[in-house]
Write an enzyme that holds these catalytic residues in place. Structure first.
Site, mmCIF file in Angstrom:
data_model
loop_
_atom_site.group_PDB
_atom_site.id
_atom_site.type_symbol
_atom_site.label_atom_id
_atom_site.label_comp_id
_atom_site.label_asym_id
_atom_site.label_seq_id
_atom_site.Cartn_x
_atom_site.Cartn_y
_atom_site.Cartn_z
ATOM 1 N N ARG A 153 73.701 106.210 41.393
ATOM 2 C CA ARG A 153 73.866 107.013 40.191
ATOM 3 C C ARG A 153 73.212 108.379 40.411
ATOM 4 O O ARG A 153 72.353 108.542 41.275
ATOM 5 C CB ARG A 153 73.230 106.327 38.989
ATOM 6 C CG ARG A 153 73.830 104.973 38.642
ATOM 7 C CD ARG A 153 73.131 104.374 37.445
ATOM 8 N NE ARG A 153 73.696 103.103 37.029
ATOM 9 C CZ ARG A 153 73.268 101.914 37.448
ATOM 10 N NH1 ARG A 153 72.241 101.853 38.285
ATOM 11 N NH2 ARG A 153 73.838 100.803 37.038
ATOM 12 N N LYS B 105 68.445 102.016 36.531
ATOM 13 C CA LYS B 105 68.869 101.749 35.162
ATOM 14 C C LYS B 105 68.353 100.384 34.722
ATOM 15 O O LYS B 105 68.490 99.398 35.441
ATOM 16 C CB LYS B 105 70.400 101.781 35.071
ATOM 17 C CG LYS B 105 70.915 101.802 33.646
ATOM 18 C CD LYS B 105 72.414 102.049 33.618
ATOM 19 C CE LYS B 105 72.926 102.139 32.190
ATOM 20 N NZ LYS B 105 74.391 102.407 32.133
ATOM 21 N N HIS C 206 79.598 110.606 39.892
ATOM 22 C CA HIS C 206 80.179 109.296 39.617
ATOM 23 C C HIS C 206 81.516 109.117 40.321
ATOM 24 O O HIS C 206 81.956 107.979 40.524
ATOM 25 C CB HIS C 206 80.339 109.101 38.108
ATOM 26 C CG HIS C 206 79.567 107.922 37.599
ATOM 27 N ND1 HIS C 206 78.198 107.823 37.708
ATOM 28 C CD2 HIS C 206 79.973 106.766 37.001
ATOM 29 C CE1 HIS C 206 77.798 106.676 37.179
ATOM 30 N NE2 HIS C 206 78.861 106.008 36.758
ATOM 31 N N ARG D 275 80.648 107.319 43.333
ATOM 32 C CA ARG D 275 80.280 105.939 43.006
ATOM 33 C C ARG D 275 81.532 105.085 42.800
ATOM 34 O O ARG D 275 81.633 103.976 43.328
ATOM 35 C CB ARG D 275 79.411 105.948 41.753
ATOM 36 C CG ARG D 275 78.902 104.579 41.303
ATOM 37 C CD ARG D 275 77.897 104.775 40.173
ATOM 38 N NE ARG D 275 77.517 103.536 39.525
ATOM 39 C CZ ARG D 275 76.568 102.718 39.940
ATOM 40 N NH1 ARG D 275 75.900 103.014 41.046
ATOM 41 N NH2 ARG D 275 76.275 101.612 39.277
ATOM 42 N N HIS E 210 74.761 96.776 38.694
ATOM 43 C CA HIS E 210 75.343 96.428 37.399
ATOM 44 C C HIS E 210 74.710 95.152 36.859
ATOM 45 O O HIS E 210 74.506 94.190 37.604
ATOM 46 C CB HIS E 210 76.852 96.221 37.519
ATOM 47 C CG HIS E 210 77.613 97.488 37.711
ATOM 48 N ND1 HIS E 210 78.866 97.538 38.286
ATOM 49 C CD2 HIS E 210 77.299 98.775 37.397
ATOM 50 C CE1 HIS E 210 79.295 98.785 38.318
ATOM 51 N NE2 HIS E 210 78.364 99.558 37.791
ATOM 52 N N TYR F 236 86.679 97.636 38.925
ATOM 53 C CA TYR F 236 87.118 98.268 40.169
ATOM 54 C C TYR F 236 88.147 97.427 40.899
ATOM 55 O O TYR F 236 88.857 97.937 41.763
ATOM 56 C CB TYR F 236 85.912 98.530 41.077
ATOM 57 C CG TYR F 236 84.949 99.538 40.516
ATOM 58 C CD1 TYR F 236 85.306 100.867 40.391
ATOM 59 C CD2 TYR F 236 83.683 99.160 40.095
ATOM 60 C CE1 TYR F 236 84.431 101.800 39.865
ATOM 61 C CE2 TYR F 236 82.799 100.083 39.572
ATOM 62 C CZ TYR F 236 83.175 101.399 39.454
ATOM 63 O OH TYR F 236 82.316 102.316 38.923
#
Length: 322
Positions: free
Chosen positions: A157, A182, A253, A256, A279, A288
């Site tokens: 990120r 995160k 992003h 990413r 995640h 994805y």
């Protein structure tokens, strides 16, 4: 600021919630309290904070869905979900401390998450074209090439790349340690083989010229030796994407999304990709898989009559006349 909101923010800090969680909580609760005042929300003295009812919370949720930004656009579902989720946490905290008569936080139903795919994904050739836009003959260009290689290899990120420390990159073992990512979670991400070579070249050749006598501790620094800000990082990456003239837009992003899609297309397990990206929910990574469609294309080419040249029925008719 309301005194109970101050106490709530102090509690978030004491329980080691991230600064972003505290900022979001303050913004969400202040927005709700400012909405309550003109509608005649009753304030109680003593132990109770607000006389909140499900009807009032539903009215606030409706008001959020109709709210307009300064640029004329409505609030996105993500912004509304963030406001309502933070407000729900605050109400539960108030109820646990008997500042509210009843817990009506369940009346706040978060907006349904739409199934959205990334708008743009780069092919390997397009990625190489973006990477070659950086002028590696200059210190800043070499810094940017190393940064792009890092994001392409790891899918970090933007904030994770900006907040890296010098010791978090292990060139020998080809690993990157992400600290307090995160959700305040650490993780280790493989770096590959090419990215460490560019990082090493930047650290040895260009970074000393940018840092000078100071040592800020961050690997990626500005021309003045200070850590890169998030907006600076985004501007640099988006500029290289625009220079490549791919007809696509994006910034950090974009790399990413591209990295995750390429791993899945290469046969990586979705749970491994989930761990690399950091995640929490597998459903976030699973989106994805809709972009990694090479396998579906192969099956479609084998199974669809139009893709096999001549349809089965047509071949049967032809055999009758032979």
């Amino acid at each position: 600021m309301h005194p109970w909101l101050t106490r709530y923010l102090d509690w978030l800090e004491a329980t080691n919630h991230s600064p972003a969680t505290r900022r979001n909580g303050r913004s969400a609760v202040e927005r709700f309290l400012s909405w309550c005042d003109p509608t005649g929300c009753d304030h109680y003295a003593g132990a109770e904070l607000l006389d909140i009812t499900p009807a009032r919370l539903e009215a606030y949720q409706t008001a959020l869905s109709r709210a307009i930004r300064a640029d004329g656009r409505p609030l996105s579902w993500g912004t509304r979900a963030e406001y309502l989720g933070a407000l729900r946490s605050f109400l539960r905290w108030c109820t646990a401390r008997r500042l509210l008569r009843r817990d009506h936080s369940a009346a706040l139903v978060l907006p349904r998450r739409p199934v959205q795919l990334p708008r743009a994904i780069l092919s390997p050739r397009e990625v190489e074209r973006v990477l070659h836009q950086a002028d590696t003959a200059t210190p800043l260009g070499l810094r940017d090439r190393a940064l792009l290689e890092l994001m392409y290899s790891t899918g970090l990120r933007r904030a994770e790349a900006a907040h890296l420390r010098v010791g978090d990159v292990d060139e020998g073992r080809c690993l990157v340690m992400i600290r307090a990512g995160k959700g305040q979670k650490d993780r280790v991400v493989p770096l590959g083989r090419r990215a460490p070579r560019w990082l090493g070249r930047y650290v040895r050749r260009a970074r000393p010229r940018l840092v000078g006598t100071l040592e800020p501790g961050w690997p990626f620094v500005s021309s003045r030796g200070t850590p890169l800000r998030l907006n600076q990082l985004s501007e640099r990456v988006s500029r290289y994407v625009a220079r490549a003239q791919l007809g696509k837009q994006g910034s950090c992003h974009l790399f990413r999304h591209t990295m995750a899609t390429m791993l899945l297309e290469g046969g990586a397990d979705v749970r491994i990709v989930q761990e690399i990206l950091g995640h929490v929910n597998l459903s976030t990574t699973a989106r994805y898989t809709h972009l990694a469609i090479h396998h579906l294309q192969e099956v479609h080419a084998r199974a669809h009559p139009a893709e096999r040249g001549e349809g089965v029925l047509a071949r049967r008719r032809r055999r009758r006349y032979l």
